[in-house]
Design a protein around this motif. Sequence first.
Motif, PDB file in Angstrom:
ATOM      1  N   LEU A   1      -1.847 -11.184 -15.196  1.00 37.10           N
ATOM      2  CA  LEU A   1      -1.443  -9.797 -14.969  1.00 37.10           C
ATOM      3  C   LEU A   1      -1.434  -9.423 -13.495  1.00 37.10           C
ATOM      4  CD1 LEU A   1      -3.398  -8.074 -17.854  1.00 37.10           C
ATOM      5  CD2 LEU A   1      -0.943  -8.437 -17.721  1.00 37.10           C
ATOM      6  N   TRP A   2      -2.131 -10.192 -12.665  1.00 34.33           N
ATOM      7  CA  TRP A   2      -2.160  -9.878 -11.240  1.00 34.33           C
ATOM      8  C   TRP A   2      -0.867 -10.251 -10.554  1.00 34.33           C
ATOM      9  CZ3 TRP A   2      -6.016  -6.951  -9.548  1.00 34.33           C
ATOM     10  CH2 TRP A   2      -7.210  -6.920 -10.269  1.00 34.33           C
ATOM     11  N   HIS A   3      -0.001 -11.004 -11.189  1.00 35.51           N
ATOM     12  CA  HIS A   3       1.263 -11.357 -10.560  1.00 35.51           C
ATOM     13  C   HIS A   3       2.085 -10.099 -10.309  1.00 35.51           C
ATOM     14  CE1 HIS A   3       5.209 -13.252  -9.942  1.00 35.51           C
ATOM     15  NE2 HIS A   3       4.502 -14.315  -9.577  1.00 35.51           N
ATOM     16  N   PRO A   4       2.740  -9.986  -9.151  1.00 34.21           N
ATOM     17  CA  PRO A   4       3.462  -8.746  -8.835  1.00 34.21           C
ATOM     18  C   PRO A   4       4.592  -8.408  -9.797  1.00 34.21           C
ATOM     19  CG  PRO A   4       3.974 -10.490  -7.246  1.00 34.21           C
ATOM     20  CD  PRO A   4       2.815 -10.974  -8.056  1.00 34.21           C
ATOM     21  N   SER A   5       5.088  -9.375 -10.572  1.00 39.75           N
ATOM     22  CA  SER A   5       6.135  -9.062 -11.527  1.00 39.75           C
ATOM     23  C   SER A   5       5.660  -8.141 -12.640  1.00 39.75           C
ATOM     24  CB  SER A   5       6.678 -10.366 -12.147  1.00 39.75           C
ATOM     25  OG  SER A   5       5.639 -11.057 -12.835  1.00 39.75           O
ATOM     26  N   ASN A   6       4.334  -8.012 -12.818  1.00 34.40           N
ATOM     27  CA  ASN A   6       3.787  -7.140 -13.843  1.00 34.40           C
ATOM     28  C   ASN A   6       3.528  -5.723 -13.343  1.00 34.40           C
ATOM     29  OD1 ASN A   6       3.576  -9.132 -15.944  1.00 34.40           O
ATOM     30  ND2 ASN A   6       1.900 -10.033 -14.780  1.00 34.40           N
ATOM     31  N   SER A   7       3.804  -5.435 -12.087  1.00 33.79           N
ATOM     32  CA  SER A   7       3.558  -4.097 -11.547  1.00 33.79           C
ATOM     33  C   SER A   7       4.556  -3.121 -12.154  1.00 33.79           C
ATOM     34  CB  SER A   7       3.676  -4.082 -10.028  1.00 33.79           C
ATOM     35  OG  SER A   7       2.698  -4.929  -9.458  1.00 33.79           O
TER      36      SER A   7
ATOM     37  N   ALA B   1      -4.779 -11.029   2.352  1.00 33.26           N
ATOM     38  CA  ALA B   1      -4.011 -12.266   2.269  1.00 33.26           C
ATOM     39  C   ALA B   1      -4.636 -13.249   1.284  1.00 33.26           C
ATOM     40  CB  ALA B   1      -3.889 -12.893   3.658  1.00 33.26           C
ATOM     41  N   SER B   2      -5.966 -13.412   1.332  1.00 32.90           N
ATOM     42  CA  SER B   2      -6.623 -14.348   0.407  1.00 32.90           C
ATOM     43  C   SER B   2      -6.492 -13.904  -1.050  1.00 32.90           C
ATOM     44  CB  SER B   2      -8.091 -14.514   0.800  1.00 32.90           C
ATOM     45  OG  SER B   2      -8.205 -15.153   2.062  1.00 32.90           O
ATOM     46  N   PRO B   3      -6.727 -12.611  -1.407  1.00 36.72           N
ATOM     47  CA  PRO B   3      -6.465 -12.205  -2.793  1.00 36.72           C
ATOM     48  C   PRO B   3      -5.020 -12.412  -3.216  1.00 36.72           C
ATOM     49  CG  PRO B   3      -7.845 -10.575  -1.707  1.00 36.72           C
ATOM     50  CD  PRO B   3      -7.409 -11.552  -0.653  1.00 36.72           C
ATOM     51  N   ALA B   4      -4.065 -12.226  -2.293  1.00 38.86           N
ATOM     52  CA  ALA B   4      -2.661 -12.443  -2.650  1.00 38.86           C
ATOM     53  C   ALA B   4      -2.384 -13.916  -2.927  1.00 38.86           C
ATOM     54  CB  ALA B   4      -1.755 -11.935  -1.526  1.00 38.86           C
ATOM     55  N   VAL B   5      -3.068 -14.807  -2.199  1.00 36.41           N
ATOM     56  CA  VAL B   5      -2.902 -16.241  -2.446  1.00 36.41           C
ATOM     57  C   VAL B   5      -3.465 -16.621  -3.802  1.00 36.41           C
ATOM     58  CG1 VAL B   5      -3.717 -18.524  -1.718  1.00 36.41           C
ATOM     59  CG2 VAL B   5      -2.783 -16.937  -0.038  1.00 36.41           C
ATOM     60  N   VAL B   6      -4.676 -16.151  -4.111  1.00 41.62           N
ATOM     61  CA  VAL B   6      -5.365 -16.584  -5.323  1.00 41.62           C
ATOM     62  C   VAL B   6      -4.807 -15.895  -6.564  1.00 41.62           C
ATOM     63  CG1 VAL B   6      -7.612 -16.653  -6.487  1.00 41.62           C
ATOM     64  CG2 VAL B   6      -7.460 -17.115  -4.045  1.00 41.62           C
ATOM     65  N   LEU B   7      -4.634 -14.588  -6.512  1.00 46.21           N
ATOM     66  CA  LEU B   7      -4.268 -13.828  -7.705  1.00 46.21           C
ATOM     67  C   LEU B   7      -2.764 -13.736  -7.928  1.00 46.21           C
ATOM     68  CD1 LEU B   7      -6.839 -10.891  -7.415  1.00 46.21           C
ATOM     69  CD2 LEU B   7      -7.023 -12.991  -8.758  1.00 46.21           C
ATOM     70  N   GLU B   8      -1.979 -13.817  -6.859  1.00 46.37           N
ATOM     71  CA  GLU B   8      -0.528 -13.705  -7.011  1.00 46.37           C
ATOM     72  C   GLU B   8       0.195 -15.030  -6.831  1.00 46.37           C
ATOM     73  OE1 GLU B   8       1.274 -10.575  -4.778  1.00 46.37           O
ATOM     74  OE2 GLU B   8      -0.434  -9.222  -5.000  1.00 46.37           O
ATOM     75  N   GLY B   9      -0.515 -16.072  -6.380  1.00 50.94           N
ATOM     76  CA  GLY B   9       0.103 -17.379  -6.232  1.00 50.94           C
ATOM     77  C   GLY B   9       1.078 -17.481  -5.084  1.00 50.94           C
ATOM     78  N   ARG B  10       0.862 -16.755  -3.996  1.00 52.42           N
ATOM     79  CA  ARG B  10       1.780 -16.768  -2.868  1.00 52.42           C
ATOM     80  C   ARG B  10       1.388 -17.839  -1.859  1.00 52.42           C
ATOM     81  NH1 ARG B  10       4.894 -11.934  -2.321  1.00 52.42           N
ATOM     82  NH2 ARG B  10       4.353 -10.384  -3.918  1.00 52.42           N
ATOM     83  N   GLY B  11       2.349 -18.167  -0.982  1.00 54.85           N
ATOM     84  CA  GLY B  11       2.086 -19.071   0.120  1.00 54.85           C
ATOM     85  C   GLY B  11       1.424 -18.351   1.277  1.00 54.85           C
ATOM     86  N   PRO B  12       1.006 -19.072   2.319  1.00 51.96           N
ATOM     87  CA  PRO B  12       0.258 -18.437   3.419  1.00 51.96           C
ATOM     88  C   PRO B  12       1.019 -17.313   4.119  1.00 51.96           C
ATOM     89  CG  PRO B  12       0.086 -20.822   3.530  1.00 51.96           C
ATOM     90  CD  PRO B  12       1.098 -20.527   2.494  1.00 51.96           C
TER      91      PRO B  12
END
Length: 425
Positions: A416-422, A283-294
């Motif tokens: 590049l960590w944003h999921p749109s780049n997968s 969850a924490s990597p998704a917040v920091v690297l992907e810019g997601r909410g909690p």
Amino acid sequence: MSDGHGPTPETPSGWSAEQPPPYSAPPASPWTAPGSPQQQAPAAPPYVQPPQQQAPYGPGPQTPYPPYPPHAPGPQPGYGYMPHAPALRPGIIPLRPLGLGDILDGTIKLIRSNPKAVLGLSAVAALLAAVPLAVGQAFLLNAMGPALTDPSSAATAEAELGSLYGVLGQYGGTLVSYAVQFVVVTLLTGVLTRILGRAVFGGNISAGEAWQLVRSRVPALFGVVGLMAVIMLVPVLVFVLVMVAITLNASADDLGWIVGLSIVFAIAYIAYYLFFRTRFAFASPAVVLEGRGPIDAMRRSWHLVSGDFWRVFGILLLTSLLVGLVAGILTVPFTFAGTLLGMFGSSSVAATVISAVLIAIGATLGAMFTYPFEAGVAGLLYADRRMRSEAFDLVLQTAAIEQQRQGWVHSSADELWHPSNSARS
């Protein structure tokens, strides 16, 4: 002495006995003048194989060509086989799905590649969390010391511990330490995750730059940690309330099954804790690297862990055991020395202060190693799960090739960590 161009007494044709001549006469030496006696000499008689030698294709150890090297056991590669090219490794990990060794090695490389930011921030966070706890423990040990050395003063020590000042000294430091740890570890996890995101591409980032990038994600990070605290504490609070109600209405004969119920709950709670900690580890990597909410980050972590739960669980559990072992080795000598000094230091102010300092140093050293290692393993496991489930390694490899061509790691690598780049988004 013959130079090899003319006949010799041993071999009239000019060839030694150790090296048999070819199947035809040797050509004339290029250094012989035309019309010389050597050039006009009659051709040598055709070669006749000595009778003691074996036939070229007959049995025997001698062969006209050297033997081939023996093949390795197992199936041999077919025609046109080409070995796989090694995976790109511009930073701390190879850009392919990771094994346990890659994850642990990458975490160590993360610490070594940027020790000032990683270890420096971890030391500050550990010290802030350790000081209140060390002060509370030193006070408790100082109060217990006279009771151990002089049994007659046990009543006085017990009364002192039961007073308001004693209760604050025992539990106040622990509560303050947990509150500080809640804040600083949350912030530290975000900063370390951002440093890791750049280190995968071989880039370094300072603590100040990492903080500037993470600052906007701090509320979401606290949201994740707060939701996790609620999930973990609610069962404990419910159980405590139920047990208080049962104890008030129970008799002395009910003590056995109350203890048994407590043991069953403890075992069930350990399984509950490990399950949800594994499910929300990313969850924490998704917040920091992907810019997601909690909530979105926790849902994202649940999705990434699905299909590989036991592997993620095993790596996280092994990491906790390794980190706990190393942290214990670093912590125990200082804690042991501080405990002895606090208990048998004649209850002086100097002994209490030195005891608190030693306990704080031990706790700081252990946490300074624990914080970055756990954050690094969680971040690299997150990257591994995206590589395996989303073919994210192809995106990372393409970006790494372009960065190698340019000769430097641009800050846009963080995007590049944003999921749109997968590759499978």
